[in-house]
Design a protein around this motif. Structure first.
Motif, PDB file in Angstrom:
ATOM      1  N   GLY A  20      25.861 -13.298  63.002  1.00 31.80           N
ATOM      2  CA  GLY A  20      25.542 -11.882  62.870  1.00 31.80           C
ATOM      3  C   GLY A  20      26.040 -11.256  61.595  1.00 31.80           C
ATOM      4  N   THR A  21      26.432 -12.079  60.606  1.00 33.64           N
ATOM      5  CA  THR A  21      26.887 -11.545  59.323  1.00 33.64           C
ATOM      6  C   THR A  21      26.042 -12.131  58.199  1.00 33.64           C
ATOM      7  OG1 THR A  21      28.529 -13.298  58.992  1.00 33.64           O
ATOM      8  CG2 THR A  21      29.253 -11.322  60.162  1.00 33.64           C
ATOM      9  N   TYR A  22      26.084 -11.448  57.051  1.00 34.24           N
ATOM     10  CA  TYR A  22      25.318 -11.849  55.882  1.00 34.24           C
ATOM     11  C   TYR A  22      26.255 -11.801  54.670  1.00 34.24           C
ATOM     12  CZ  TYR A  22      21.557 -10.533  59.088  1.00 34.24           C
ATOM     13  OH  TYR A  22      20.737 -10.416  60.184  1.00 34.24           O
TER      14      TYR A  22
ATOM     15  N   ASP B  79      20.645  -4.025  62.126  1.00 33.67           N
ATOM     16  CA  ASP B  79      19.367  -3.308  62.197  1.00 33.67           C
ATOM     17  C   ASP B  79      19.294  -2.114  61.249  1.00 33.67           C
ATOM     18  OD1 ASP B  79      21.237  -1.763  63.503  1.00 33.67           O
ATOM     19  OD2 ASP B  79      19.951  -1.275  65.212  1.00 33.67           O
ATOM     20  N   MET B  80      20.292  -1.947  60.408  1.00 32.26           N
ATOM     21  CA  MET B  80      20.296  -0.835  59.460  1.00 32.26           C
ATOM     22  C   MET B  80      19.269  -1.063  58.364  1.00 32.26           C
ATOM     23  SD  MET B  80      23.543   0.631  57.315  1.00 32.26           S
ATOM     24  CE  MET B  80      24.413   1.036  58.823  1.00 32.26           C
ATOM     25  N   LEU B  81      18.590   0.004  57.951  1.00 31.92           N
ATOM     26  CA  LEU B  81      17.576  -0.057  56.912  1.00 31.92           C
ATOM     27  C   LEU B  81      18.098   0.586  55.625  1.00 31.92           C
ATOM     28  CD1 LEU B  81      14.445   0.983  59.025  1.00 31.92           C
ATOM     29  CD2 LEU B  81      15.139  -1.331  58.363  1.00 31.92           C
ATOM     30  N   PRO B  82      17.508   0.250  54.470  1.00 31.52           N
ATOM     31  CA  PRO B  82      17.955   0.863  53.211  1.00 31.52           C
ATOM     32  C   PRO B  82      17.916   2.386  53.246  1.00 31.52           C
ATOM     33  CG  PRO B  82      16.559  -1.007  52.742  1.00 31.52           C
ATOM     34  CD  PRO B  82      16.521  -0.815  54.228  1.00 31.52           C
TER      35      PRO B  82
ATOM     36  N   THR C  62      22.011  -6.461  56.493  1.00 32.43           N
ATOM     37  CA  THR C  62      21.183  -7.441  55.790  1.00 32.43           C
ATOM     38  C   THR C  62      21.287  -7.284  54.271  1.00 32.43           C
ATOM     39  OG1 THR C  62      19.269  -5.969  55.818  1.00 32.43           O
ATOM     40  CG2 THR C  62      19.546  -7.447  57.701  1.00 32.43           C
ATOM     41  N   PRO C  63      20.988  -8.353  53.518  1.00 35.31           N
ATOM     42  CA  PRO C  63      21.018  -8.250  52.055  1.00 35.31           C
ATOM     43  C   PRO C  63      20.126  -7.134  51.519  1.00 35.31           C
ATOM     44  CG  PRO C  63      20.918 -10.548  52.707  1.00 35.31           C
ATOM     45  CD  PRO C  63      20.746  -9.742  53.970  1.00 35.31           C
ATOM     46  N   LYS C  64      19.012  -6.861  52.172  1.00 34.98           N
ATOM     47  CA  LYS C  64      18.120  -5.795  51.715  1.00 34.98           C
ATOM     48  C   LYS C  64      18.824  -4.449  51.765  1.00 34.98           C
ATOM     49  CE  LYS C  64      13.524  -3.791  52.476  1.00 34.98           C
ATOM     50  NZ  LYS C  64      12.284  -3.861  53.288  1.00 34.98           N
TER      51      LYS C  64
END
Length: 324
Positions: free
Chosen positions: A160-162, A78-81, A118-120
């Motif tokens: 749960g991994t990317y 759930d982390m954001l850039p 996430t990749p983002k």
């Protein structure tokens, strides 16, 4: 750079840094030395191995010994850039939006379990790792030098991994595997915990960030023979035509071989790079830059095996000048 900052001084300082790290990190001499050389070469490190082997401890201990400002980022889905780079926040007192720097504004960023975000969010680190700056809402903010990223990744869990995209992997100068310690080393880990009488570990700083910059500048003066440079190129180029490889190493891979080879030579007290330096680091520098064919995955062939095969076939330079 101070005049007295010669290769002997680099080797002595490096030995003190490694000795400090070994007070808490057991059985990881080779990966830690390559990680230190990577930082001296100006690069970033990815530790990839199963949980519980001390990857985070090694990264934190190395940061402490280097005297760098250190921040740890526990990566989550759930982390954001903006949680990495920082963001603009509204200041009621002034009625304006002010940029609040994120954890990436530090000397050494530990991105723990980077493949859980996430990749983002992973890509939020790309600009910082390549250009030493962060761009938020069209405004660029430079990062103070030195700046390095040490990331850890868990290769055995998929839910749960990317997986890190190729562009992200290519930003890491090396990908290192820790491996299980020997029985004696594992016993020493337990005895060290008994002696500490607490879970927390502590490593005293060996140098300051300003001295690290001087060390990095001194590494830039290490001589590279044209034959060694061509040897790096030949190995990287050979991966592009190797069996089981869909996409081989880019020129960034051959450059990383040369840069890291210089740092290893400096840590060894030498003013020149040897072919053995390049052979030693070929797998951690190049394996994560290869894209294998589906047939290779089906046959259980990994990139490290491909790189080792390439190194065994590429001719070694017959002579290397030891003086500039």
């Amino acid at each position: 750079m101070r005049p007295e900052m010669q290769t002997t001084s680099i080797a002595e300082t490096g030995a003190r840094i490694l000795a400090a790290v070994r007070t808490v990190v057991v059985g990881m001499d080779d990966p830690v030395e390559i990680a230190l050389a990577t930082i001296l070469a100006g690069g970033h490190v990815l530790f990839e191995d199963v949980p519980g082997l001390g990857k985070t401890l090694a990264a934190r201990s190395l940061a402490a010994a280097l005297g760098l400002e250190f921040r740890r980022l526990q990566c989550t889905p759930d982390m954001l850039p903006g949680d990495v780079t920082g963001s603009y926040v509204y200041e009621p007192d002034t009625g304006e939006f002010v940029f609040r720097p994120g954890p990436i504004f530090t000397g050494l960023l530990l991105a723990d379990e980077i493949n859980r975000t996430t990749p983002k969010t992973q890509s939020a680190m790309l600009e910082a790792m390549a250009e030493r700056q962060v761009t938020v809402e069209g405004n660029s903010f430079p990062l103070a030098a030195p700046f390095h990223v040490i990331a850890t990744s868990n290769p055995i869990e998929y839910e749960g991994t990317y997986a890190l995209p190729e562009a992200q992997l290519d930003r890491f100068m090396v990908r290192l595997s820790v491996g299980y310690p020997e029985a004696s080393g594992e016993a020493q880990i337990l005895l060290n915990r008994v002696l500490r009488q607490q879970e927390a570990t502590h490593v005293d700083p060996v140098l300051k960030a300003s001295l690290l910059l001087e060390l990095q500048q001194a590494v830039e003066a290490i001589h590279v023979d044209p034959d060694i440079a061509r040897y790096c190129v030949d190995i990287a180029r050979a991966t592009r035509n190797a069996q089981h490889v869909s996409v081989g190493s880019s020129p960034r891979g051959s450059l990383a071989l040369m840069l890291l080879g210089r740092a290893l030579a400096a840590l060894d007290g030498r003013e020149f790079v040897r072919p053995d330096d390049i052979k030693r680091i070929a797998v951690p520098v190049l394996a994560h830059r290869l894209t294998l064919t589906p047939q290779a995955w089906a046959q259980g062939i990994d990139a490290a095996h491909v790189v080792s095969g390439v190194v065994s076939k590429v001719p070694v330079p017959p002579t290397v000048g030891a003086s500039v």
